[in-house]
Every structure is written in structure tokens, then in C-alpha cells.
Design a protein around this motif. Structure first.
Motif, PDB file in Angstrom:
ATOM      1  N   GLU A  92       0.765  -1.107  -0.256  1.00 54.62           N
ATOM      2  CA  GLU A  92      -0.101  -0.102   0.066  1.00 54.62           C
ATOM      3  C   GLU A  92       0.829   1.047  -0.179  1.00 54.62           C
ATOM      4  N   PRO A  93       0.405   2.210  -0.676  1.00 55.56           N
ATOM      5  CA  PRO A  93       1.484   3.348  -0.742  1.00 55.56           C
ATOM      6  C   PRO A  93       1.610   4.161   0.709  1.00 55.56           C
ATOM      7  N   ARG A  94       0.651   4.222   1.483  1.00 58.92           N
ATOM      8  CA  ARG A  94       0.936   4.514   2.821  1.00 58.92           C
ATOM      9  C   ARG A  94       2.093   3.867   3.678  1.00 58.92           C
ATOM     10  N   LEU A  95       2.201   2.644   3.416  1.00 56.86           N
ATOM     11  CA  LEU A  95       3.234   1.912   4.287  1.00 56.86           C
ATOM     12  C   LEU A  95       4.441   2.277   3.701  1.00 56.86           C
ATOM     13  N   ARG A  96       4.804   2.742   2.339  1.00 56.22           N
ATOM     14  CA  ARG A  96       6.271   3.145   1.907  1.00 56.22           C
ATOM     15  C   ARG A  96       6.672   4.379   2.716  1.00 56.22           C
ATOM     16  N   GLU A  97       6.100   5.180   3.530  1.00 54.74           N
ATOM     17  CA  GLU A  97       6.477   6.124   4.142  1.00 54.74           C
ATOM     18  C   GLU A  97       7.228   5.555   5.638  1.00 54.74           C
ATOM     19  N   LEU A  98       6.893   4.143   5.986  1.00 54.72           N
ATOM     20  CA  LEU A  98       7.411   3.600   7.403  1.00 54.72           C
ATOM     21  C   LEU A  98       8.901   3.404   7.010  1.00 54.72           C
ATOM     22  N   TYR A  99       9.566   3.192   8.256  1.00 54.86           N
ATOM     23  CA  TYR A  99      10.889   2.754   8.081  1.00 54.86           C
ATOM     24  C   TYR A  99      11.296   1.446   8.671  1.00 54.86           C
ATOM     25  N   VAL A 100      12.206   0.900   7.983  1.00 54.71           N
ATOM     26  CA  VAL A 100      12.437  -0.625   8.373  1.00 54.71           C
ATOM     27  C   VAL A 100      14.104  -0.658   8.219  1.00 54.71           C
TER      28      VAL A 100
END
Length: 620
Positions: A482-490
Motif C-alpha cells: 500500500e502506498p501509505r506503508l512506503r513512508e514507514l522505516y525499516v
């Protein structure tokens, strides 16, 4: 050997605290005899009261049986009186002989049927317990004031009529009239009456002339049994010879009587129903064939016993408490200082190193207390030092695990090769070199350990482009996020080892083209990154070993050096996935990490559980 054993036992007793020795001494000389006497009295009283209770209950049941037998005997007498009446005999004969009898009886002036109805009505008027009487001859004709047969019903085919015929004039109780074709004008329910029948037999020919059917109101039986209470919740119930409930209260403990329960005419037994232990006391009437049974929970079988037992226990408890109080007071005055120090040591043993002994004693106990305080202070200093060293070691291990991809000059050289390939027109080589250069640039991430998910996905896309050039049409891939998850950090470099294993040990080993899928979802507050392939899969034994090794990474019994050890049965070192597991566990701890599921010949799914990180704070 015997002397040695006695010595060991004596030493064990000597090691007990003083207060325990005093308490044991008191138990031996006073409390234990009191307890034994109380148990003996309680057991004896329990046996006596239980026997008396059972005997009284049996007597009550006998009286109820006698009352029921009287009611049934009255019904039997009524059937005899009915059978001797000339008008009834005339109705049962149904011939010219019947008319002669009617004339002799002086009933020619009125209808014969009217006189019989009037005769039967006299019984129902005098005996309020009778719900109805029906007289049936062998032709199927019937006379009754209270009951009637359903249309197009032949009464002689009814089960109760056949039972009466089979009994050859002997009075018989048939129980509740379930399924009977005979109805009542009062509209009694089938469960509200009990039916009895008797065949009228010609004394000369021994032929059955007809049957008398009498319905008895159940309230007569209910009033007799309902007045008897057993304990708090116990009750009486009446059962016929086939095990059918003639009478039971509204909420009985037992809805059905097990077959073979009544082996004798009277007795005491027990049964477990719905997890409740019930005691059953029963007696069967030889006249009616009914069994009157008392039902009550086991815990109520001897209600008075509990009161006596309570008094005995209370007495023993008071004696024990007085003795224990005296013993503890004496022991307290002697062992209090030692007990305090032992309590402080117990708290320190459980992990509370802030506890301190406070006391101004100058004897041996005071010396032990001050030494105890000094020891805790030294242990606290050592633990702080050990924690600092462990943290430094963990950070060093983390840096060491990520130091395998570090040269900065490498991607600069790749850029040079990329432009040289383009200048020579080798576009395919240029694209591969460009992807490789981007792979290393994103892998370095300017020294950052945590990167945006979008960078991690771009990094793996570059890697997959390189692999597609190598494997051509054998490898296809898709990325689901999902596009919103691309902003999370890993953590960086999580997916490449998973994808590399999927290609080299899964898709490469299968026949034909293979599909690789990368999916990222957020579930229950955590991020799940899954790499799935439809390759050769992993054998079950090797998969079990692999997951055990992954689970062991980061545990107290594990060492970071284990990540360098090859996996059993694997053609590679397995360093990549163990490296991923070690970095996640070192950074976030349990329960985060990697889990692999696979079926041989169907494919493999590697799932990384990662916490949701929305922003990254700079290191101190």
C-alpha cells in the motif's frame, strides 16, 4: 549404615530455624492429637447421622407409597363396582339378553345409556381425584361423561385396551396417556393424568366383555410427594415399572431414569448427572409397581453433619491458633533479628538490590547486616559495569554484521563503467551496471541503519533487474504494498537475502519459469514483509533445523558468531537470513524476526515481523 542414616536425619532437623523447632514440638504434643480427635469424632458422627438420615428418608418414602397405594386401590374398587352394575353388564352384553337385564333392573322407563352415565357420574362426583371414566364394550362402543374418542377411531385398537385384555381382568396402571386417541372434555394435558384399566370378564365363559378406563389426576400424586422435602433442594419423584416419570418437580436433577438402576425393590445408590453427584433412595410398591425415589445432592445427604463438623473444626482451630500464637510469640522473640536479615537476603536474591539492612546492633547479626550492605553495593557496581559492557558488545556486533557491504569507491567505479557502456552503445550492460550502482548506493544509505521502506523496495527492484538479466524469462516478480506503508522505516537490507534465497534455492531449482512475490502489510500494529516463491521448496527436516537456528539467534544461549556457521543440508552458508535475524533481534528483540514456511515441490514463504516505525531519531 543405620547409624549414618540417623545422623543425617538429625543434622537435617538441626538445620531448621528455632521457631520451626518450637512449632513442631507444639504440634507433636498438642495440636496433632487435637486434630486426630476431631477427625475421629467427625467421621463417627458422619456415619451415624448418614445412617439415620437414610433410614428416615426410607420411612418417608414408605409412607408416600402407602398413600399412593390407597389412591390406586380406590380406583381398583371403583372398577369392580362398575363391573357389577346390571346396566353396565347389559351394555357390555349388547344382545337381547341385555334388554332383559335392563328391564329387570327397572331402567325401561329411561335410556339405558343415560342411566349408565348417571351411574358413572356418581363416582367422579364423590372422588375428586378421578379425572374421567370410560366404559368400552368389545364391539368398540363406549360410554363416558368426561371422555370421548376421536372420530373414525376404533377404541378396541388402542394400546391401553389391548393391555387390559391381556391382563384378563387384573387391574393395571398404564401411566401417562401419551398418544392416546381418547380425549377429555376438560382438556387435561397428557402429563396431568395417569390412566388405569381393567378388563371385565364373563365369569362363565372367561371372555372379555369390555374394559373400564379410569384417569387419575396427577395432582393427587403430586400433593402426596410434593409435601416431602429432602434437605434444601432434594425432592421425591415417582417412576413406573418401565422407567417413565409419573411425577417429578418442575426442575428435576434427573430427567430420565437410567436402565437397570433399580436392581432391587428398595435400596440406596448414587448417580452422576451433568457433573452433579446425586444420592438416590428408592422403594418399589408391590401393588402399584411404581417406585418412589428420593433424589438429593451428595453434599446435602447429611446436612447436620456439617454443623457438627464445623463445631469440631472450630474447636480444633481455636486450640491450634492459641498454641500457634504462643509458639510464634516465643519463636519471634528469639529469631526476629535472623528473620529480618533472611528476608532482606531473599529480596536481594529475587533481584531487588536496593534493599538495605537498617539496624544499630553491635552483635553478630549487626556485623552480618553491614557485610550484607557492602556486598549489595559491590554487586550493583559490577552489574552496572556488566550492563555497559554488554551494550557496547551488542552495538559492536550490530556494526560488525552490517559492515559486510561498505566500500564507497565501488559504486563510483560502477558509475564510470555505466557511462563507458553507454558510450559504446551497450545498453543492456549499461542498465545492469546502473542497477548494480543503485543497489550499492541504497545499500550504503549514507551509513544509516534504518531506511524508508520505499528505499528498501527500490533497492530490491534494482537487485531483481540484475537477476532478470541473468535468468531472462525464467524469473518474473511482483511487489504488493500500500502506498501509505512506503513512508514507514525499516532496517536496511532486509529483503535482499530473502529474495536471493528464493531465486537460488527455489526458482532456480524448478522447471520452467518461476514467480516471486513481495508483499508488505500492516497487521495488529506490526509490519509483515513476506517473500514468496513457487520454487522447489525446502525438505521438512531441513526446514525444521533452519527455523530452530533462526529462533536461537539473539537468545541468551546464542552467540553472534553462530550467524557465520553454515546451515545443515544447505549448499550455501545461510549467512544472509541469519544476518537478517540477528540484526532484527539485536535492534528490536523478541518477538520480532524471521519465520520460514515451505512445502517441498510447492514453494517457500519467508516472513519478517518488523515493528511499525514512523520516524527515525538521530543517534546521540
Amino acid at each position: 549404615m543405620r547409624k549414618s542414616g540417623l545422623t543425617v536425619e538429625k543434622l537435617k532437623f538441626n538445620n531448621l530455624p528455632i521457631r520451626y523447632k518450637l512449632i513442631i514440638h507444639f504440634l507433636l504434643i498438642s495440636i496433632l492429637p487435637s486434630i486426630g480427635l476431631g477427625l475421629l469424632i467427625g467421621w463417627t458422627v458422619d456415619q451415624i447421622i448418614e445412617e439415620q438420615s437414610n433410614e428416615n428418608t426410607m420411612q418417608l418414602i414408605g409412607k408416600v407409597n402407602t398413600a399412593l397405594e390407597n389412591d390406586v386401590e380406590n380406583l381398583q374398587k371403583i372398577t369392580y363396582l362398575i363391573s357389577f352394575d346390571p346396566g353396565v353388564q347389559a351394555f357390555l352384553d349388547g344382545t337381547e339378553k341385555a334388554e332383559t337385564r335392563l328391564k329387570e333392573a327397572g331402567t325401561s322407563g329411561e335410556s339405558a345409556e343415560y342411566n349408565i352415565r348417571k351411574f358413572l357420574q356418581g363416582f367422579t362426583t364423590l372422588s375428586s381425584e378421578i379425572a374421567g371414566i370410560m366404559l368400552v364394550n368389545r364391539e368398540g362402543d363406549f360410554i363416558s361423561n368426561e371422555m370421548y374418542a376421536r372420530p373414525e377411531t376404533r377404541v378396541t385398537n388402542e394400546a391401553w385396551y389391548k393391555q387390559a385384555v391381556d391382563n384378563k381382568g387384573i387391574f393395571k396402571i398404564v401411566g401417562h396417556p401419551y398418544g392416546r386417541a381418547v380425549m377429555s372434555h376438560v382438556d387435561y394435558k397428557e402429563s396431568e393424568v395417569v390412566s388405569a384399566v381393567r378388563a371385565i370378564v364373563d365369569p362363565e365363559t372367561q371372555m372379555v366383555q369390555g374394559v373400564v378406563l379410569v384417569d387419575l389426576k396427577l395432582r393427587v400424586i403430586a400433593e402426596t410427594a410434593r409435601d416431602v422435602t429432602l434437605g434444601k433442594t432434594g425432592y421425591l419423584t415417582v417412576v413406573d415399572d418401565s422407567g417413565e416419570m409419573i411425577y417429578a418437580p418442575q426442575h428435576p436433577f434427573m430427567h430420565k431414569i437410567p436402565a437397570g438402576l433399580f436392581r432391587e425393590t428398595s435400596g440406596i445408590t448414587s448417580e452422576t448427572v451433568d457433573g452433579r453427584h446425586l444420592q438416590l433412595i428408592y422403594r418399589t410398591s408391590a401393588f402399584t409397581g411404581w417406585t418412589t425415589m428420593g433424589v438429593f445432592p451428595m453434599e446435602e445427604s447429611a446436612y447436620g453433619v456439617r454443623e457438627i463438623t464445623f463445631n469440631v473444626v472450630t474447636f480444633v482451630f481455636v486450640v491450634c491458633m492459641l498454641g500457634m500464637t504462643a509458639s510464634f510469640y516465643l519463636a519471634y522473640s528469639i529469631s526476629r533479628p535472623i528473620g529480618q536479615l533472611a528476608s532482606f537476603m531473599s529480596k536481594a536474591q529475587s533481584g531487588d538490590l536496593t534493599i538495605r539492612y537498617w539496624g544499630n546492633r553491635s552483635d553478630e547479626i549487626g556485623l552480618l547486616g553491614r557485610s550484607f550492605n557492602s556486598m549489595l553495593a559491590q554487586i550493583s557496581r559490577l552489574l552496572s559495569l556488566t550492563e555497559l559492557q554488554a551494550r557496547q558488545k551488542r552495538e559492536a556486533e550490530l556494526r560488525s554484521l552490517q559492515a559486510h557491504i561498505k566500500p564507497h569507491f565501488l559504486y563510483n567505479t560502477l558509475d564510470t563503467i555505466h557511462w563507458m557502456a553507454r558510450s559504446k552503445g551497450a545498453e543492456d550492460i549499461a542498465e545492469v551496471v546502473q542497477s548494480l550502482s543503485k543497489l550499492f548506493r541504497l545499500g550504503l544509505s549514507k551509513g544509516s541503519d534504518i531506511v524508508p521502506l520505499s528505499d528498501e523496495l527500490e533497492h530490491i527492484i534494482s537487485y531483481l533487474k540484475i537477476q532478470q538479466v541473468r535468468y531472462s524469462s525464467k524469473l518474473t516478480y511482483s511487489i504488493e504494498v500500500e502506498p501509505r506503508l512506503r513512508e514507514l522505516y525499516v532496517l536496511k537490507l532486509l529483503l535482499q537475502p530473502m529474495v536471493e534465497n528464493a531465486i537460488y534455492h527455489g526458482i532456480k531449482e524448478r522447471r520452467g519459469p518461476g514467480q516471486l512475490t513481495i508483499s508488505v502489510v500492516e497487521r495488529e500494529g506490526d509490519l509483515y514483509l513476506t517473500v514468496t516463491d513457487d520454487g522447489a521448496g525446502i525438505p521438512e527436516a531441513q526446514l525444521s533445523i533452519l527455523n530452530d537456528r533462526l529462533e536461537a539467534v539473539g537468545s541468551s544461549s546464542s552467540d553472534a558468531a553462530e550467524a557465520e556457521q553454515p546451515l545443515p543440508g544447505s549448499t550455501g552458508s545461510g549467512y544472509g537470513i541469519l544476518n537478517v535475524q540477528a540484526r532484527i533481534r539485536l535492534t528490536y528483540g523478541q518477538p520480532y524476526g524471521l519465520r520460514i514456511d515451505s512445502r517441498q515441490g510447492e514453494g517457500t514463504a519467508a516472513t519478517i515481523r518488523h515493528p511499525v516505525v514512523r520516524e527515525v531519531y538521530p543517534r546521540d
